[in-house]
Design a protein around this motif. Sequence first.
Motif, PDB file in Angstrom:
ATOM      1  N   LEU A   1       7.825   9.090 -14.774  1.00 31.87           N
ATOM      2  CA  LEU A   1       8.250  10.495 -14.877  1.00 31.87           C
ATOM      3  C   LEU A   1       9.640  10.521 -15.478  1.00 31.87           C
ATOM      4  N   ASP A   2      10.028  11.656 -16.129  1.00 33.67           N
ATOM      5  CA  ASP A   2      11.425  11.765 -16.513  1.00 33.67           C
ATOM      6  C   ASP A   2      12.176  12.480 -15.379  1.00 33.67           C
ATOM      7  N   TYR A   3      13.507  12.474 -15.489  1.00 30.27           N
ATOM      8  CA  TYR A   3      14.327  12.970 -14.370  1.00 30.27           C
ATOM      9  C   TYR A   3      14.012  14.431 -14.032  1.00 30.27           C
ATOM     10  N   ARG A   4      13.771  15.240 -15.089  1.00 27.89           N
ATOM     11  CA  ARG A   4      13.502  16.662 -14.857  1.00 27.89           C
ATOM     12  C   ARG A   4      12.186  16.849 -14.098  1.00 27.89           C
ATOM     13  N   GLN A   5      11.162  16.123 -14.517  1.00 24.26           N
ATOM     14  CA  GLN A   5       9.855  16.211 -13.825  1.00 24.26           C
ATOM     15  C   GLN A   5      10.009  15.787 -12.365  1.00 24.26           C
ATOM     16  N   ALA A   6      10.790  14.740 -12.143  1.00 29.15           N
ATOM     17  CA  ALA A   6      10.920  14.213 -10.775  1.00 29.15           C
ATOM     18  C   ALA A   6      11.594  15.239  -9.870  1.00 29.15           C
ATOM     19  N   ARG A   7      12.559  15.994 -10.440  1.00 30.43           N
ATOM     20  CA  ARG A   7      13.325  16.938  -9.619  1.00 30.43           C
ATOM     21  C   ARG A   7      12.539  18.211  -9.334  1.00 30.43           C
ATOM     22  N   THR A   8      11.752  18.639 -10.334  1.00 30.50           N
ATOM     23  CA  THR A   8      11.163  19.970 -10.205  1.00 30.50           C
ATOM     24  C   THR A   8       9.648  19.987 -10.024  1.00 30.50           C
ATOM     25  N   TYR A  38      22.398  11.176  -9.013  1.00 31.51           N
ATOM     26  CA  TYR A  38      23.345  12.116  -9.619  1.00 31.51           C
ATOM     27  C   TYR A  38      23.038  13.537  -9.176  1.00 31.51           C
ATOM     28  N   ASP A  39      22.008  13.696  -8.325  1.00 32.93           N
ATOM     29  CA  ASP A  39      21.721  15.010  -7.740  1.00 32.93           C
ATOM     30  C   ASP A  39      21.546  14.845  -6.232  1.00 32.93           C
ATOM     31  N   SER A  40      21.440  15.969  -5.545  1.00 38.55           N
ATOM     32  CA  SER A  40      21.531  15.921  -4.093  1.00 38.55           C
ATOM     33  C   SER A  40      20.308  15.284  -3.454  1.00 38.55           C
ATOM     34  N   VAL A  49       3.756   2.166  -7.566  1.00 35.09           N
ATOM     35  CA  VAL A  49       5.127   2.482  -7.979  1.00 35.09           C
ATOM     36  C   VAL A  49       5.182   3.568  -9.051  1.00 35.09           C
ATOM     37  N   THR A  50       6.039   4.561  -8.804  1.00 31.59           N
ATOM     38  CA  THR A  50       6.352   5.568  -9.819  1.00 31.59           C
ATOM     39  C   THR A  50       7.790   5.335 -10.259  1.00 31.59           C
ATOM     40  N   GLY A  51       7.997   5.165 -11.555  1.00 32.58           N
ATOM     41  CA  GLY A  51       9.343   4.954 -12.082  1.00 32.58           C
ATOM     42  C   GLY A  51       9.854   6.237 -12.716  1.00 32.58           C
ATOM     43  N   VAL A  52      11.143   6.534 -12.486  1.00 31.02           N
ATOM     44  CA  VAL A  52      11.760   7.718 -13.088  1.00 31.02           C
ATOM     45  C   VAL A  52      12.859   7.248 -14.041  1.00 31.02           C
ATOM     46  N   CYS A  53      12.827   7.763 -15.282  1.00 33.67           N
ATOM     47  CA  CYS A  53      13.809   7.334 -16.287  1.00 33.67           C
ATOM     48  C   CYS A  53      13.907   8.402 -17.377  1.00 33.67           C
ATOM     49  N   SER A  54      14.777   8.170 -18.362  1.00 37.13           N
ATOM     50  CA  SER A  54      14.851   9.069 -19.526  1.00 37.13           C
ATOM     51  C   SER A  54      13.546   8.933 -20.313  1.00 37.13           C
ATOM     52  N   PRO A  55      13.091  10.028 -20.976  1.00 37.63           N
ATOM     53  CA  PRO A  55      11.822   9.961 -21.705  1.00 37.63           C
ATOM     54  C   PRO A  55      11.775   8.830 -22.725  1.00 37.63           C
ATOM     55  N   SER A  56      12.904   8.520 -23.379  1.00 33.92           N
ATOM     56  CA  SER A  56      12.897   7.472 -24.420  1.00 33.92           C
ATOM     57  C   SER A  56      12.657   6.075 -23.838  1.00 33.92           C
ATOM     58  N   GLY A  80       0.798  -1.228   0.000  1.00 32.69           N
ATOM     59  CA  GLY A  80       0.000   0.000   0.000  1.00 32.69           C
ATOM     60  C   GLY A  80       0.830   1.278   0.000  1.00 32.69           C
ATOM     61  N   GLN A  81       2.140   1.158   0.184  1.00 33.43           N
ATOM     62  CA  GLN A  81       2.976   2.373   0.198  1.00 33.43           C
ATOM     63  C   GLN A  81       3.158   2.937  -1.216  1.00 33.43           C
ATOM     64  N   LYS A  82       3.463   4.247  -1.239  1.00 30.29           N
ATOM     65  CA  LYS A  82       3.813   4.887  -2.513  1.00 30.29           C
ATOM     66  C   LYS A  82       5.349   4.874  -2.610  1.00 30.29           C
ATOM     67  N   VAL A  83       5.851   4.262  -3.691  1.00 35.51           N
ATOM     68  CA  VAL A  83       7.307   4.091  -3.836  1.00 35.51           C
ATOM     69  C   VAL A  83       7.767   4.761  -5.131  1.00 35.51           C
ATOM     70  N   LEU A  84       8.858   5.520  -5.036  1.00 39.64           N
ATOM     71  CA  LEU A  84       9.460   6.130  -6.227  1.00 39.64           C
ATOM     72  C   LEU A  84      10.777   5.397  -6.514  1.00 39.64           C
ATOM     73  N   VAL A  85      10.915   4.871  -7.733  1.00 36.90           N
ATOM     74  CA  VAL A  85      12.176   4.227  -8.119  1.00 36.90           C
ATOM     75  C   VAL A  85      12.850   5.118  -9.150  1.00 36.90           C
ATOM     76  N   LYS A  86      13.997   5.680  -8.770  1.00 36.13           N
ATOM     77  CA  LYS A  86      14.721   6.570  -9.690  1.00 36.13           C
ATOM     78  C   LYS A  86      15.804   5.730 -10.389  1.00 36.13           C
ATOM     79  N   GLY A  87      15.824   5.781 -11.734  1.00 38.13           N
ATOM     80  CA  GLY A  87      16.710   4.882 -12.482  1.00 38.13           C
ATOM     81  C   GLY A  87      15.966   3.596 -12.789  1.00 38.13           C
ATOM     82  N   ALA A  88      14.650   3.734 -13.040  1.00 38.87           N
ATOM     83  CA  ALA A  88      13.765   2.564 -13.161  1.00 38.87           C
ATOM     84  C   ALA A  88      14.017   1.748 -14.427  1.00 38.87           C
ATOM     85  N   SER A  89      14.692   2.331 -15.418  1.00 40.52           N
ATOM     86  CA  SER A  89      14.885   1.633 -16.688  1.00 40.52           C
ATOM     87  C   SER A  89      16.167   0.815 -16.724  1.00 40.52           C
TER      88      SER A  89
END
Length: 347
Positions: A212-219, A234-236, A191-198, A164-173
Amino acid sequence: MKTTSLTDSLPSKMKAIVQTEYGSADVLRLAQVDQPVVSENGVLVRVRATSVHAGDWHLMRGRPFFIRLIYGGVRSPKIKILGTDVAGEVEAVGKAVTQFKPGDQVFGDLSEAGFGAFAEYVCVPETALALKPTSSTFEEAATVPVSALTALQGLRDVGQIRSGQKVLVKGASGGVGSFAVQIAKAFGAEVTGVCSPSKAKMVQEIGADYVLDYRQARTGLKQQYDLILDVAAYDSVFDYLPMLKLKGSYVLVGGSIARLFQVMLFGSWISRISRRRVRCLVQKPNQADLIVLKELIETGKIRPYVDRCYALSELPKAIHAIEQRQVQGKIAIAIQSVSEHPLTDAS
Ligand SMILES: NC(=O)c1ccc[n+]([C@@H]2O[C@H](COP(=O)([O-])OP(=O)(O)OC[C@H]3O[C@@H](n4cnc5c(N)ncnc54)[C@H](OP(=O)(O)O)[C@@H]3O)[C@@H](O)[C@H]2O)c1
């Protein structure tokens, strides 16, 4: 009476990818070397497939530098045959081996067993292996051990994932990320996956609820998560704390060395001031977790996403593709399809 010729006492030969210096994939060469001999505690595996992950090219390049201190060989590599993921058939077992017999189909993580999977045979302790998922080909099974163990331990042990938790995986691809998305779903998370748009389509295909793409996830994120698994730090970490619920967990798995040190050195302090858990994962190979993964695969809860398969002789090409971020999910290396090449004797 049986007579013994001189050649009977010579070790058999096998093909392997050998490395005698650190550098780009150009330092790797296909060579003929002595086949390992089965030891008392060892399982001799005829390697049918292996795969490549980020750790392999770190060891190949000897970068970051501290990797040379951990594995020996400050100037040149002590480990001459790399290769961490293995899937194959048991050829022979030592006297003290109790769990496997010749003919068993196995898979395993050799990162604490001396590496050596970029070869036709490898001899390893039985604890590095488990029976291969029956529903997987050797190529699929070879992509599982390091990446899926990392995803499992990051989500379950460090991240303490709950249904039931909301999980974000960055680098999902990537390799770890593609397993993390599926394992988090198997635990009942959204699950929300973050990756390059392609690569968004692929992340959706493996089961992410949102991509989401990396930019959307950050901002652009308004959403708050219970758990962020950061395979691409790769970011703080401070950019992501506002997206974590109070007492939520941020688990750093991979990314840049600067970000790794930020969390290793200051994780406890950041946790205290932010009232969120900020941790790093150090993956530990273990047989029990390989068996968990085998069951997840056999019950259809996770499925290795194999982008493409190369022959052993094409390993430099495979590593290059990973370094260039051209891969989705995992790459497999099929050992049996080694093309006939003129070989140098590296014994
Ligand atoms: N902590 C541990 O014990 C442990 C164990 C295994 C691996 N790792 C680390 O985990 C990380 C991922 O491993 P992996 O095998 O999944 O690698 P991979 O298959 O090459 O995947 C890398 C992922 O990172 C993403 N990424 C985002 N920005 C990137 C950048 N600037 N450079 C490279 N990749 C970037 C890629 O996104 P796109 O696909 O969208 O390009 C891809 O999803 C590595 O840093 C590895 O060293 C840590």
